[in-house]
Each structure stands twice: as C-alpha cells, then as structure tokens.
Design a protein around this motif. Structure first.
Motif, PDB file in Angstrom:
ATOM      1  N   LEU A   8       0.847  -1.185   0.025  1.00 58.75           N
ATOM      2  CA  LEU A   8       0.053  -0.006  -0.139  1.00 58.75           C
ATOM      3  C   LEU A   8       0.925   1.354   0.027  1.00 58.75           C
ATOM      4  O   LEU A   8       0.385   2.045  -0.606  1.00 58.75           O
ATOM      5  N   ILE A   9       1.903   1.190   0.731  1.00 55.68           N
ATOM      6  CA  ILE A   9       2.844   2.521   0.786  1.00 55.68           C
ATOM      7  C   ILE A   9       3.488   2.641  -0.537  1.00 55.68           C
ATOM      8  O   ILE A   9       3.297   3.768  -0.940  1.00 55.68           O
ATOM      9  N   PHE A  10       4.170   1.465  -1.211  1.00 54.11           N
ATOM     10  CA  PHE A  10       4.445   1.573  -2.681  1.00 54.11           C
ATOM     11  C   PHE A  10       3.754   2.171  -3.541  1.00 54.11           C
ATOM     12  O   PHE A  10       4.030   3.002  -4.565  1.00 54.11           O
ATOM     13  N   HIS A  11       2.347   1.579  -3.356  1.00 54.02           N
ATOM     14  CA  HIS A  11       1.244   2.096  -4.403  1.00 54.02           C
ATOM     15  C   HIS A  11       0.986   3.666  -4.272  1.00 54.02           C
ATOM     16  O   HIS A  11       0.855   4.406  -5.197  1.00 54.02           O
ATOM     17  N   LEU A  12       0.801   4.144  -3.068  1.00 52.85           N
ATOM     18  CA  LEU A  12       0.664   5.446  -2.638  1.00 52.85           C
ATOM     19  C   LEU A  12       1.715   6.312  -3.115  1.00 52.85           C
ATOM     20  O   LEU A  12       1.471   7.619  -3.640  1.00 52.85           O
ATOM     21  N   TRP A  18       2.774   9.585 -10.113  1.00 59.88           N
ATOM     22  CA  TRP A  18       1.993   9.680 -11.513  1.00 59.88           C
ATOM     23  C   TRP A  18       0.929  10.633 -11.550  1.00 59.88           C
ATOM     24  O   TRP A  18       0.748  11.602 -12.455  1.00 59.88           O
ATOM     25  N   VAL A  19       0.233  10.927 -10.243  1.00 64.77           N
ATOM     26  CA  VAL A  19      -0.699  12.084 -10.426  1.00 64.77           C
ATOM     27  C   VAL A  19      -0.274  13.531 -10.515  1.00 64.77           C
ATOM     28  O   VAL A  19      -0.369  14.403 -11.107  1.00 64.77           O
ATOM     29  N   GLY A  20       1.037  13.805  -9.900  1.00 61.86           N
ATOM     30  CA  GLY A  20       1.895  14.755  -9.760  1.00 61.86           C
ATOM     31  C   GLY A  20       2.270  15.230 -11.078  1.00 61.86           C
ATOM     32  O   GLY A  20       2.193  16.310 -11.739  1.00 61.86           O
ATOM     33  N   GLY A  21       2.480  14.282 -12.006  1.00 59.83           N
ATOM     34  CA  GLY A  21       3.314  14.535 -13.291  1.00 59.83           C
ATOM     35  C   GLY A  21       2.078  14.968 -14.249  1.00 59.83           C
ATOM     36  O   GLY A  21       2.424  15.719 -15.233  1.00 59.83           O
ATOM     37  N   HIS A  22       0.815  14.212 -14.127  1.00 61.49           N
ATOM     38  CA  HIS A  22      -0.088  14.677 -14.922  1.00 61.49           C
ATOM     39  C   HIS A  22      -0.519  16.138 -14.521  1.00 61.49           C
ATOM     40  O   HIS A  22      -1.096  17.013 -15.478  1.00 61.49           O
ATOM     41  N   ILE A  52      10.860   8.413 -15.496  1.00 64.44           N
ATOM     42  CA  ILE A  52      10.181   8.362 -14.059  1.00 64.44           C
ATOM     43  C   ILE A  52       8.903   7.951 -14.284  1.00 64.44           C
ATOM     44  O   ILE A  52       8.513   7.172 -13.431  1.00 64.44           O
ATOM     45  N   GLY A  53       8.043   8.196 -15.179  1.00 62.73           N
ATOM     46  CA  GLY A  53       6.733   7.602 -15.425  1.00 62.73           C
ATOM     47  C   GLY A  53       6.767   5.965 -15.590  1.00 62.73           C
ATOM     48  O   GLY A  53       6.089   5.241 -15.171  1.00 62.73           O
ATOM     49  N   ASN A  60       2.822   0.969  -8.873  1.00 65.27           N
ATOM     50  CA  ASN A  60       1.451   1.025  -9.008  1.00 65.27           C
ATOM     51  C   ASN A  60       0.732  -0.366  -9.180  1.00 65.27           C
ATOM     52  O   ASN A  60      -0.353  -0.423  -8.698  1.00 65.27           O
ATOM     53  N   PHE A  61       1.413  -1.231  -9.682  1.00 67.70           N
ATOM     54  CA  PHE A  61       0.910  -2.428  -9.788  1.00 67.70           C
ATOM     55  C   PHE A  61       1.914  -3.502  -9.359  1.00 67.70           C
ATOM     56  O   PHE A  61       2.623  -4.373 -10.288  1.00 67.70           O
TER      57      PHE A  61
END
Length: 63
Positions: A8-12, A18-22, A52-53, A60-61
């Motif tokens: 969960l920590i890695f996913h967050l 990911w969201v910050g880049g977008h 980075i992406g 995320n997976f």
C-alpha cells in the motif's frame, strides 16, 4: 509491518508521482504548448520525465 502495508505504501508513493506528473503536464506544460504553438516543449517534457513515469508503473501494480 505486514506485507500488505508495504504494498500500500509503494502504491501510494507511485500514485502520488503519477498524479503529480499529470498535474504538472496539464497545468504548466500544456498551456505553454498551446500558447506558443510549440510541440517541441511537449516533447522535451516527455523525454525528461518518461523514465520516471515508466519506473513508476511497477510501484502502482506490484503484483
């Protein structure tokens, strides 16, 4: 710490990157591209941050 907590920590962390880049892309880079009509600026951003992406996808997976 339980394995699920680590996942969960890695996913967050990955989702934040990911969201910050977008957000940067949509609020900073794209308005400049549209204003200047310069697709090179978009390609420059993509070439810098693509690594980075792509490295972020396994976070995320993780399964």
């Amino acid at each position: 710490m339980h394995e699920l907590h680590l996942l969960l920590i890695f996913h967050l962390i990955g989702a934040t990157i990911w969201v910050g880049g977008h957000i940067i892309l949509s609020l900073v880079i794209l308005p400049q591209v549209w204003k200047e009509k310069s697709i090179e600026k978009l390609f420059s951003f993509e070439s810098k941050y693509e690594r980075i992406g792509l490295l972020d996808i396994p976070l995320n997976f993780p399964v």
